[in-house]
Scaffold this motif. Structure first.
Motif, PDB file in Angstrom:
ATOM      1  N   MET A  45      15.852   3.131 -11.613  1.00  0.00           N
ATOM      2  CA  MET A  45      16.025   1.770 -12.115  1.00  0.00           C
ATOM      3  C   MET A  45      14.723   0.974 -12.039  1.00  0.00           C
ATOM      4  O   MET A  45      14.333   0.300 -12.992  1.00  0.00           O
ATOM      5  N   ALA A  48      12.331   2.286 -14.678  1.00  0.00           N
ATOM      6  CA  ALA A  48      12.801   2.034 -16.045  1.00  0.00           C
ATOM      7  C   ALA A  48      12.714   0.562 -16.414  1.00  0.00           C
ATOM      8  O   ALA A  48      12.538   0.217 -17.582  1.00  0.00           O
ATOM      9  N   ILE A  49      12.826  -0.317 -15.436  1.00  0.00           N
ATOM     10  CA  ILE A  49      12.757  -1.738 -15.769  1.00  0.00           C
ATOM     11  C   ILE A  49      11.314  -2.228 -15.816  1.00  0.00           C
ATOM     12  O   ILE A  49      10.993  -3.184 -16.499  1.00  0.00           O
TER      13      ILE A  49
ATOM     14  N   LEU B  62      15.504  -9.242 -16.809  1.00  0.00           N
ATOM     15  CA  LEU B  62      16.309  -9.148 -18.033  1.00  0.00           C
ATOM     16  C   LEU B  62      16.556 -10.535 -18.629  1.00  0.00           C
ATOM     17  O   LEU B  62      16.634 -10.689 -19.843  1.00  0.00           O
ATOM     18  N   THR B  75      24.094  -4.171 -15.126  1.00  0.00           N
ATOM     19  CA  THR B  75      22.910  -3.612 -14.475  1.00  0.00           C
ATOM     20  C   THR B  75      22.889  -3.982 -12.994  1.00  0.00           C
ATOM     21  O   THR B  75      22.579  -3.147 -12.132  1.00  0.00           O
ATOM     22  N   ALA B 197      11.907   5.078 -20.643  1.00  0.00           N
ATOM     23  CA  ALA B 197      11.863   3.621 -20.766  1.00  0.00           C
ATOM     24  C   ALA B 197      10.808   3.193 -21.772  1.00  0.00           C
ATOM     25  O   ALA B 197      11.015   2.254 -22.540  1.00  0.00           O
ATOM     26  N   LYS B 206      18.004  -4.429 -24.556  1.00  0.00           N
ATOM     27  CA  LYS B 206      17.556  -3.708 -23.364  1.00  0.00           C
ATOM     28  C   LYS B 206      18.458  -2.524 -23.030  1.00  0.00           C
ATOM     29  O   LYS B 206      18.602  -2.137 -21.869  1.00  0.00           O
ATOM     30  N   LEU B 209      17.305   0.634 -20.950  1.00  0.00           N
ATOM     31  CA  LEU B 209      17.326   0.668 -19.488  1.00  0.00           C
ATOM     32  C   LEU B 209      18.400   1.618 -18.972  1.00  0.00           C
ATOM     33  O   LEU B 209      18.147   2.482 -18.129  1.00  0.00           O
ATOM     34  N   SER B 212      17.683   5.296 -19.951  1.00  0.00           N
ATOM     35  CA  SER B 212      16.649   5.879 -19.092  1.00  0.00           C
ATOM     36  C   SER B 212      17.199   6.186 -17.704  1.00  0.00           C
ATOM     37  O   SER B 212      16.894   7.213 -17.096  1.00  0.00           O
TER      38      SER B 212
END
Lengths: 108, 227
Positions: A45, A48-49, B62, B75, B197, B206, B209, B212
């Motif tokens: 995470m 990926a962010i 985000l 998320t 990503a 998005k 995300l 990925s």
């Protein structure tokens, strides 16, 4: 409305996962595959962010030196690896970002 | 630890060595909220209502990209799923406590409070009032976290916006993720996540995300099984 629903929604799901098994008093357990998969979530995470925010800016890919974010992120990664310090990583990363942007403004 | 009060105090004391480690992160969570465009009251409510640093930073990231609310909440749920494991592990120690005690303990669960409670369980498996020890540690962290987050929120509000403080969010993620990449499996997970990503960055809302994330976790599970 948008922001309020995000905050309230996040508060609800976060409390729900924290309270889940405590509320159930241990009458149920997580499937083993989920437990094993969860150990990879933080690394996956966080990477990926972060990556899109470095290379994809204002709707298009940007790999130019003037971008500065990629260089700052790479230096920050080395600092994090060597020092393990959140503060140093942030401070040096920000300084590199300012530095690259000042330099590219100079040259370009 | 023969009384709830003694266990609570022992928990609070056990937390003290961790204070320095959490302060920068708490501070950044406050600064980042303001940098992402939240007003001071919104930033404060996020800190108090959600109280989960990584999920908050991910959500802020985000929010600056105007991602849909449903995707941000989902998320946050994924980032916080690990709390389910903590909840399951802590549940037996508080079976006999009141609902209020359980709800309060659940709200203040963190990686750190869980780690301290597990450390105690390993050292003194038969200790009484283990739930009070956890609550002592967790409430101490909550208090210090909120103070540091508030300092961050008020500091963030003083900084001019052309300082690009929002870049502290990816920098914090880098600081958190690099020490977690320790072996071939975690390295492959990180690499998969990075490539996916980058490739999916242009997808709407998005959604890249979650794609990925799924790809990287699958790679992790497959490699772990093989070794």
């Amino acid at each position: 409305m948008y922001l309020a629903s995000v905050i309230v929604g996040m508060a609800l799901v976060t409390f729900a996962v924290r309270f889940s098994f405590i509320g159930l008093a241990g009458r149920w357990s997580l499937p083993e595959l989920v437990q094993r998969g969860l150990q990879f979530v933080p690394v996956a995470m966080l990477v990926a962010i972060t990556v899109p925010d470095l290379v994809f800016i204002n709707g298009s890919y940007s790999f130019s030196l003037a971008n500065g974010r990629v260089i700052a992120a790479l230096v920050a990664a080395v600092v994090a690896w060597k020092t393990n310090s959140v503060m140093l990583t942030i401070v040096i990363g920000m300084l590199v970002l300012f530095g690259v942007q000042a330099l590219s403004g100079f040259v370009g | 630890m023969d009384s709830p009060r003694a266990a609570f105090t022992a928990g609070a004391r056990a937390f003290l060595p961790l204070v320095l480690g959490i302060m920068p992160f708490a501070l950044v969570s406050g600064v980042a909220a303001v940098a992402a465009g939240l007003s001071v009251p919104s930033a404060l409510s996020m800190s108090f209502l959600v109280y989960a640093g990584s999920a908050q930073l991910v959500a802020l990231q985000l929010l600056t990209a105007n991602a849909p609310a449903v995707l941000i909440v989902f998320t946050a749920l994924v980032v916080n799923l690990r709390f389910m494991i903590y909840s399951a592990t802590l549940a037996p120690s508080m079976e006999r406590n009141s609902w209020f005690f359980k709800a309060l303990s659940a709200y203040v669960i963190t990686d750190q409070s869980y780690a301290l409670a597990m450390n105690l369980a390993l050292r003194l498996p038969n200790a009484a009032h283990r739930a009070w020890f956890h609550l002592g540690a967790a409430l101490t962290m909550w208090l210090l976290w909120q103070v540091a987050a508030m300092v961050g929120i008020f500091l963030g509000a003083q900084v001019p916006s052309d300082w690009q403080l929002e870049f502290t969010i990816p920098l914090t993620f880098i600081a958190l993720v690099v020490p977690r990449i320790k072996d071939r499996v975690s390295g492959s997970v990180a690499l998969t996540a990075a490539i996916c990503a980058a490739l999916t960055a242009a997808l709407p809302f998005k959604t890249g995300l979650l794609i990925s994330l799924l790809a990287a976790v699958t790679v992790g599970l497959a490699l772990e099984k093989r070794s």
